[in-house]
Design a protein around this motif. Structure first.
Motif, PDB file in Angstrom:
ATOM      1  N   MET A   1       0.835  -1.188   0.000  1.00 26.18           N
ATOM      2  CA  MET A   1       0.000   0.000   0.000  1.00 26.18           C
ATOM      3  C   MET A   1       0.883   1.256   0.000  1.00 26.18           C
ATOM      4  SD  MET A   1      -2.944   1.173   2.722  1.00 26.18           S
ATOM      5  CE  MET A   1      -3.947  -0.258   2.293  1.00 26.18           C
ATOM      6  N   ILE A   2       0.520   2.224  -0.844  1.00 23.81           N
ATOM      7  CA  ILE A   2       1.287   3.463  -0.948  1.00 23.81           C
ATOM      8  C   ILE A   2       0.926   4.379   0.217  1.00 23.81           C
ATOM      9  CG2 ILE A   2       1.732   5.499  -2.348  1.00 23.81           C
ATOM     10  CD1 ILE A   2       1.023   3.858  -4.801  1.00 23.81           C
ATOM     11  N   LYS A   3       1.920   4.722   1.057  1.00 21.61           N
ATOM     12  CA  LYS A   3       1.674   5.587   2.202  1.00 21.61           C
ATOM     13  C   LYS A   3       1.849   7.060   1.856  1.00 21.61           C
ATOM     14  CE  LYS A   3       2.841   2.205   5.782  1.00 21.61           C
ATOM     15  NZ  LYS A   3       3.657   1.930   6.983  1.00 21.61           N
ATOM     16  N   TYR A   8       4.830  10.242  -5.569  1.00 18.59           N
ATOM     17  CA  TYR A   8       4.716   9.760  -6.947  1.00 18.59           C
ATOM     18  C   TYR A   8       4.063  10.801  -7.852  1.00 18.59           C
ATOM     19  CZ  TYR A   8       5.733   5.151  -4.992  1.00 18.59           C
ATOM     20  OH  TYR A   8       6.331   4.083  -4.351  1.00 18.59           O
ATOM     21  N   LEU A   9       3.323  11.733  -7.229  1.00 14.05           N
ATOM     22  CA  LEU A   9       2.581  12.720  -8.015  1.00 14.05           C
ATOM     23  C   LEU A   9       3.393  13.968  -8.341  1.00 14.05           C
ATOM     24  CD1 LEU A   9      -0.902  12.642  -6.236  1.00 14.05           C
ATOM     25  CD2 LEU A   9      -0.284  11.594  -8.420  1.00 14.05           C
ATOM     26  N   ILE A  10       4.490  14.196  -7.631  1.00 14.57           N
ATOM     27  CA  ILE A  10       5.281  15.409  -7.854  1.00 14.57           C
ATOM     28  C   ILE A  10       5.761  15.539  -9.305  1.00 14.57           C
ATOM     29  CG2 ILE A  10       7.469  16.547  -7.280  1.00 14.57           C
ATOM     30  CD1 ILE A  10       6.991  15.733  -4.372  1.00 14.57           C
ATOM     31  N   PRO A  11       6.291  14.468  -9.929  1.00 14.22           N
ATOM     32  CA  PRO A  11       6.679  14.616 -11.341  1.00 14.22           C
ATOM     33  C   PRO A  11       5.503  14.973 -12.238  1.00 14.22           C
ATOM     34  CG  PRO A  11       7.686  12.663 -10.382  1.00 14.22           C
ATOM     35  CD  PRO A  11       6.682  13.152  -9.385  1.00 14.22           C
ATOM     36  N   LEU A  12       4.313  14.375 -11.960  1.00  9.91           N
ATOM     37  CA  LEU A  12       3.113  14.711 -12.734  1.00  9.91           C
ATOM     38  C   LEU A  12       2.734  16.165 -12.504  1.00  9.91           C
ATOM     39  CD1 LEU A  12       0.601  14.020 -14.429  1.00  9.91           C
ATOM     40  CD2 LEU A  12      -0.490  13.255 -12.306  1.00  9.91           C
ATOM     41  N   LEU A  53      -5.775  10.316  -2.793  1.00  9.41           N
ATOM     42  CA  LEU A  53      -5.405  11.427  -3.666  1.00  9.41           C
ATOM     43  C   LEU A  53      -5.745  12.776  -3.036  1.00  9.41           C
ATOM     44  CD1 LEU A  53      -4.219  11.974  -6.511  1.00  9.41           C
ATOM     45  CD2 LEU A  53      -6.567  12.039  -7.356  1.00  9.41           C
ATOM     46  N   MET A  54      -6.879  12.825  -2.311  1.00 13.65           N
ATOM     47  CA  MET A  54      -7.342  14.079  -1.726  1.00 13.65           C
ATOM     48  C   MET A  54      -6.923  14.241  -0.265  1.00 13.65           C
ATOM     49  SD  MET A  54     -11.197  14.113  -3.322  1.00 13.65           S
ATOM     50  CE  MET A  54     -11.563  15.763  -2.726  1.00 13.65           C
ATOM     51  N   HIS A  55      -6.212  13.253   0.278  1.00 16.35           N
ATOM     52  CA  HIS A  55      -5.760  13.271   1.668  1.00 16.35           C
ATOM     53  C   HIS A  55      -6.948  13.335   2.644  1.00 16.35           C
ATOM     54  CE1 HIS A  55      -1.269  14.248   1.182  1.00 16.35           C
ATOM     55  NE2 HIS A  55      -1.738  13.869   0.007  1.00 16.35           N
ATOM     56  N   VAL A 135      -0.634  17.540  -3.153  1.00 19.28           N
ATOM     57  CA  VAL A 135       0.268  18.342  -3.978  1.00 19.28           C
ATOM     58  C   VAL A 135      -0.472  18.880  -5.201  1.00 19.28           C
ATOM     59  CG1 VAL A 135       1.069  16.360  -5.328  1.00 19.28           C
ATOM     60  CG2 VAL A 135       2.530  18.366  -5.108  1.00 19.28           C
ATOM     61  N   LEU A 136      -1.534  18.183  -5.620  1.00 22.87           N
ATOM     62  CA  LEU A 136      -2.294  18.632  -6.792  1.00 22.87           C
ATOM     63  C   LEU A 136      -3.126  19.877  -6.504  1.00 22.87           C
ATOM     64  CD1 LEU A 136      -3.541  15.240  -8.306  1.00 22.87           C
ATOM     65  CD2 LEU A 136      -1.543  16.599  -8.949  1.00 22.87           C
TER      66      LEU A 136
END
Length: 287
Positions: A1-3, A8-12, A53-55, A135-136
């Motif tokens: 599970m991604i904590k 991972y989203l910073i490059p995007l 994604l939305m925390h 981050v988004l």
């Protein structure tokens, strides 16, 4: 599970920022360059994915909804929150929910981040249902929460319909039917499951994947199969199976609303009919 999904989203995020500023792009038909701007305006996923994604805290939290600030309740000794409209300490109208907006969402997220102690942060996160800020959120094209809509597949065919079946068969979170009479007798439920399974012998595959026996092979039910079962088979299979006709009529109201939602063409006037229809259906469900 991604904590830490943001890592991972910073490059995007960095690429989307660059694309929003614009880049020269060749139009091969006009044989000339133009400025191409790209903006991310929507993000889709199931509830757990968008929660990360939305925390947010998630669907089992005190404040589970990303679109409104309605709070859940739970009985003594029960750990899971339930979010009814009708409650002893003040009911909530489906036409007047305490809706979130982008400004308050970001403000509440920042309050959690600005907390001076872990206990304070946890208390605020529990109250708002928000653990932090994505981050988004730095993208001006995204609106929290409007840019993260519910998808029909997970909301209806992977959640609502299976849960209704669990209600009808007394297998929903150890809840009984209380003073109501919506339970389908076990012997009749077995007949329904057998008839649903055998229906695949005469239904072309163009209509959808074959329906398994819900009693013995429930785990193989995909969203596509639930859609076929609910809209094509259940109106026949469930007819005259409930002790009280009103539960079948209530189910058929849902089927009609689903069929309108998935139709190829929708009139403007039908949008209001769908909105009001779901509000009334939920109110009738909780009566």
């Amino acid at each position: 599970m991604i904590k830490n999904l943001d890592s991972y989203l910073i490059p995007l995020y960095e690429e989307l920022v660059d694309l929003a500023k614009g880049n020269t792009t060749l139009d091969p038909w006009a044989e000339e360059f133009f400025w191409l701007h790209v903006y991310l305006i929507l993000a889709f996923g199931d509830y757990p994915a968008l929660t990360k994604l939305m925390h947010m805290k998630g669907h089992n939290s005190l404040c589970p909804c990303r679109f409104c600030e309605i709070h859940g309740v739970r009985a003594p000794g029960v750990k899971v929150y339930y979010v009814p409209l009708f409650r002893p300490n003040g009911s909530v109208s489906p036409t007047d929910l305490p809706m979130r907006n982008h400004t308050t969402f970001i403000k509440q997220a920042n309050q959690v981040l600005a907390a001076t102690t872990i206990n304070e942060a946890n208390k605020l996160a529990k109250e708002h249902g928000i653990k932090g800020i994505s981050v988004l959120s730095g993208l001006g094209s995204l609106n929290f929460p409007l840019s993260f809509p519910f998808d029909f597949m997970h909301l209806i065919f992977k959640n609502l319909i299976p849960n209704l079946v669990r209600h009808y068969t007394s297998t929903f979170k150890d809840l009984d039917c209380g003073t109501e009479e919506y339970l389908i007798p076990q012997e009749e439920w077995l007949e329904i499951c057998a008839a649903g399974e055998s229906s695949g012998d005469t239904i072309p595959t163009a209509f959808g994947a074959r329906i398994p026996n819900l009693e013995t092979d429930h785990s193989s039910m995909t969203a596509e199969k639930w859609a076929l079962w609910a809209t094509w088979l259940a109106p026949i299979l469930l007819r005259d199976r409930f002790p009280d006709r009103k539960y079948y009529d209530h189910f058929m109201k849902l089927v009609r609303l689903i069929n309108k939602c998935v139709s190829w063409v929708l009139k403007q006037s039908e949008l209001e009919e769908i909105r009001v229809g779901f509000q009334e259906w939920v109110e009738e469900y909780e009566e």
